[in-house]
Scaffold this active site. Structure first.
Site, short mmCIF file in Angstrom:
data_model
loop_
_atom_site.label_atom_id
_atom_site.label_comp_id
_atom_site.label_asym_id
_atom_site.label_seq_id
_atom_site.Cartn_x
_atom_site.Cartn_y
_atom_site.Cartn_z
CG ASP A 28 -1.93 -1.09 1.21
OD1 ASP A 28 -2.26 -1.57 0.11
OD2 ASP A 28 -2.41 -1.47 2.30
N1 URA Z 1 -1.39 -5.96 3.78
C1 URA Z 1 -1.85 -4.69 3.82
O1 URA Z 1 -2.87 -4.41 4.44
N2 URA Z 1 -1.14 -3.76 3.16
C2 URA Z 1 -0.01 -4.01 2.50
O2 URA Z 1 0.59 -3.10 1.93
C3 URA Z 1 0.45 -5.35 2.47
C4 URA Z 1 -0.26 -6.30 3.12
#
Ligand code: URA
Length: 235
Positions: free
Chosen positions: A102
């Site tokens: 993310d």
């Molecule tokens: N899980 C999440 O919630 N975000 C990420 O970036 C990776 C795994």
């Protein structure tokens, strides 16, 4: 000489299975002629077009391990002008991330131009273990902790962590290590949100046998040949 579908997959265009479908559908041309035979062998000098797109001839494979900073998007381009993970790496080769983190997640991200490895690592059948460190709001009760350890059903599928450990407990927050095989988007945030403990910070510290080591945020290194071979041989 290599099989046409393998070459298409190795250029990152699509998976080998999809490449076979495209060949059978008459959407692949070699040196200007449509080829529908799955066994066709091609060499590095053959010109291959898939659905009208010419595949790049560059055969040099590169592999980077990046410590992704916060506020960087895990894609090749961004229409909103945000910094991309690819722009952090100094290379002329057209690379892309293997999976995604993310925008506000930090940590270990692999980037490559090796479509075959990327497809392999991202295939649900071969998903590798990823180790995350999450800061959550509030503190897990023992029943929440052991419930999560046993597995939680999220959107009709059970998620069972491969590793779960409390690293630190503060008054109103906790630092949790969690290992997961699966790669659903926002999986860690969704898991803790389902327990009413939103994630306020998330970092990926491990990917299969790889770890960040002492790479600083925004820094990266190339994988060694041994590491690449090891990724290829993961079951
Ligand atoms: N899980 C999440 O919630 N975000 C990420 O970036 C990776 C795994």
């Amino acid at each position: 000489m290599e099989r046409l579908q393998k070459v298409i997959a190795s250029k990152g265009y699509t998976s080998r299975r999809k490449a076979e479908e495209l060949i059978l559908a008459g959407k692949v041309m070699v040196n200007g002629e449509v080829v529908r035979e799955l066994g066709t062998k091609v060499s590095g000098t053959d010109q291959i077009t898939v659905e009208g797109n010419l595949l790049e001839v560059n055969d040099k494979k590169v592999y980077f391990l990046l410590n992704k900073p916060r506020g960087v998007i895990s894609s090749v381009t961004d229409d909103k002008g945000r910094t991309t993970v690819v722009s952090l790496i100094d290379t002329d080769v057209r690379i892309y991330p293997i999976g995604r983190l993310d925008y506000d997640t930090t940590g270990l991200l692999l980037l490559t131009n090796d479509g075959e490895l990327a497809n392999k690592l991202m295939h649900p059948k071969n998903e590798v273990e990823k180790l995350y460190v999450a800061k959550i709001e509030g503190v897990l009760s023992p029943s929440e902790f052991y419930g999560l350890k046993k597995g939680i059903v999220l959107e009709d599928r059970k998620v069972i962590p491969t590793h779960l450990k409390v690293r630190k407990t503060n008054e109103d927050s906790q630092i949790i290590e969690i290992g997961l095989i699966e790669g659903r988007n926002h999986i860690v945030k969704k898991l803790f949100l389902s327990l009413h403990h939103p994630v306020s910070k998330l970092k990926r510290e491990g990917y299969a046998f790889l770890s960040l080591g002492n790479l600083k945020s925004g820094d990266y290194r190339e994988l060694s040949l041994k590491e690449v071979k090891k990724l290829y041989s993961l079951k």
